[in-house]
Motif scaffolding. Structure first.
Motif, short mmCIF file in Angstrom:
data_model
loop_
_atom_site.label_atom_id
_atom_site.label_comp_id
_atom_site.label_asym_id
_atom_site.label_seq_id
_atom_site.Cartn_x
_atom_site.Cartn_y
_atom_site.Cartn_z
N ASP A 196 -36.40 86.18 25.28
CA ASP A 196 -35.42 87.23 25.01
C ASP A 196 -34.18 86.67 24.30
OD1 ASP A 196 -33.92 85.95 26.90
OD2 ASP A 196 -34.23 87.44 28.47
N CYS A 197 -33.30 87.59 23.87
CA CYS A 197 -32.16 87.21 23.05
C CYS A 197 -31.26 86.20 23.76
CB CYS A 197 -31.33 88.44 22.67
SG CYS A 197 -32.22 89.57 21.60
N GLN A 198 -31.02 86.44 25.04
CA GLN A 198 -30.12 85.57 25.77
C GLN A 198 -30.64 84.13 25.81
OE1 GLN A 198 -29.28 87.12 29.63
NE2 GLN A 198 -27.43 85.87 29.85
N GLN A 213 -40.04 82.29 16.15
CA GLN A 213 -40.76 83.57 16.17
C GLN A 213 -39.78 84.70 16.51
OE1 GLN A 213 -44.23 83.87 15.50
NE2 GLN A 213 -43.43 85.95 15.22
N HIS A 214 -38.92 84.45 17.51
CA HIS A 214 -37.93 85.46 17.89
C HIS A 214 -36.99 85.77 16.72
CE1 HIS A 214 -35.35 87.77 20.67
NE2 HIS A 214 -34.37 87.32 19.89
N LEU A 215 -36.54 84.73 16.04
CA LEU A 215 -35.60 84.93 14.93
C LEU A 215 -36.23 85.74 13.81
CD1 LEU A 215 -33.84 81.44 14.72
CD2 LEU A 215 -33.02 83.51 15.82
N ASP A 257 -38.27 88.11 14.27
CA ASP A 257 -38.41 89.51 14.71
C ASP A 257 -37.09 90.18 15.05
OD1 ASP A 257 -41.10 89.09 14.47
OD2 ASP A 257 -41.41 88.60 16.59
N CYS A 258 -36.04 89.39 15.28
CA CYS A 258 -34.79 89.96 15.81
C CYS A 258 -33.66 89.76 14.80
CB CYS A 258 -34.46 89.31 17.14
SG CYS A 258 -32.87 89.81 17.80
N PRO A 259 -33.26 90.82 14.09
CA PRO A 259 -32.21 90.68 13.07
C PRO A 259 -30.88 90.19 13.66
CG PRO A 259 -33.28 92.84 12.91
CD PRO A 259 -33.79 92.19 14.17
N ALA A 260 -30.56 90.61 14.88
CA ALA A 260 -29.27 90.23 15.48
C ALA A 260 -29.19 88.72 15.68
CB ALA A 260 -29.08 90.95 16.80
N CYS A 261 -30.22 88.14 16.31
CA CYS A 261 -30.22 86.70 16.56
C CYS A 261 -30.35 85.93 15.23
CB CYS A 261 -31.36 86.31 17.49
SG CYS A 261 -31.11 86.90 19.17
N HIS A 262 -31.11 86.51 14.30
CA HIS A 262 -31.27 85.87 13.00
C HIS A 262 -29.90 85.73 12.32
CE1 HIS A 262 -33.15 84.60 9.32
NE2 HIS A 262 -32.58 85.58 8.65
ZN ZN Z 1 -32.67 88.48 19.68
#
Ligand code: ZN
Length: 272
Positions: free
Chosen positions: A2-4, A28-30, A32-37
């Motif tokens: 998850d993001c955290q 992989q998360h980055l 899929d996740c624009p915020a974390c990217h």
């Molecule tokens: Zn995220």
């Protein structure tokens, strides 16, 4: 992941200090996740700005030894097992940053240990590119005259793109990648059903013309430099076949059988 969790691992991820599995999970998360990217891009820009102003020096061996011995004592006292990434090395890096901020000088462990880190980066990049088919190739073509110009404006150098089809190593394509804190050309070749990736970027400083060969995590890695470029070849081919491939690249690059260099610096248009 998850993001955290991703944000808590971000520093280690950007410094490539995570083990391969965790590194890939964050990646992989980055994807899929624009915020974390977006956060990862900001942190990368910050590290690049810090890195650009830093002067690099080899850490005195006694410093590394002192840190290691202090950590060994802590580990012995607490009965904890050392993590896969040597903690003393991470700590040395943190101290280096602190020293840089404090005095304008940063310390880094140079030489063979930087090759070790780069080997890990190359293996991670090779594995990652094959996990997601769309990441392996940005420009798919067996024609070096198509692949080479594709890099124009995307890199601040012209990578040699060699045609080894008749020698049994057809070109599959190429893509941009990021290694050793800089954008590099990744050229993808094939030999039977095996992929070979050849990473190329300009040398900085004196060339190390010795050719190094090593075997890690089931992959063969050959790396060397000529007067202008560094080359890292990786594959799950056997060592003899990758040596043949490396021989051919070295010979052809040195005899100038590559296309004429088209050098052009990226314009602001290219960066968008
Ligand atoms: Zn995220």
């Amino acid at each position: 992941m998850d993001c955290q969790r991703v944000l808590s691992l971000m520093d280690g991820y950007l410094d490539r200090e995570l083990d391969l599995t965790t590194q890939l999970a964050v990646e992989q998360h980055l994807a899929d996740c624009p915020a974390c990217h977006a956060i990862s891009l900001k942190q990368q820009a910050l590290s690049a700005a810090l890195g650009a102003g830093a002067r690099y020096h080899r850490a005195r061996p006694v410093l590394a030894a002192n840190i290691k011995s202090a950590l060994d004592k802590i580990d012995a006292a607490s009965g904890t097992k050392r993590r896969q990434t040597p903690r003393w090395l991470s700590l040395a890096a943190s101290i280096a940053i602190a020293a840089f901020i404090g005095s304008g000088t940063t310390y880094w462990l140079a030489g063979s240990s930087s090759d070790d880190l780069l080997t890990q980066e190359v293996i991670a990049s090779h594995v990652r590119a094959q996990m997601v088919a769309s990441r392996l190739i940005d420009i798919a073509s067996s024609d070096s005259h198509t692949v080479k110009p594709w890099f124009n404006g995307k890199l601040d150098f012209a990578p040699p793109v060699l045609d080894l089809t008749t020698q049994g190593f057809p070109l599959v394509g190429g893509r941009l990648d990021y290694l050793a804190n800089r954008p590099v050309a990744a050229l993808v070749y094939r030999h039977r059903q095996h992929l070979i990736q050849l990473y190329v970027w300009p040398i900085a400083g004196r060339p190390d013309t010795t050719r190094h060969a090593l075997s890690r995590q089931g992959y063969q890695v050959f790396y060397w430099s000529d007067n202008t470029m560094r080359y890292w070849a990786i594959s799950d081919l056997n060592a003899d076949e990758l040596r043949t491939f490396s021989d051919l690249i070295q010979q052809q690059a040195s005899t100038g059988q590559m296309l004429p260099a088209a050098r052009r610096l990226p314009t602001p248009e290219d960066m968008r």
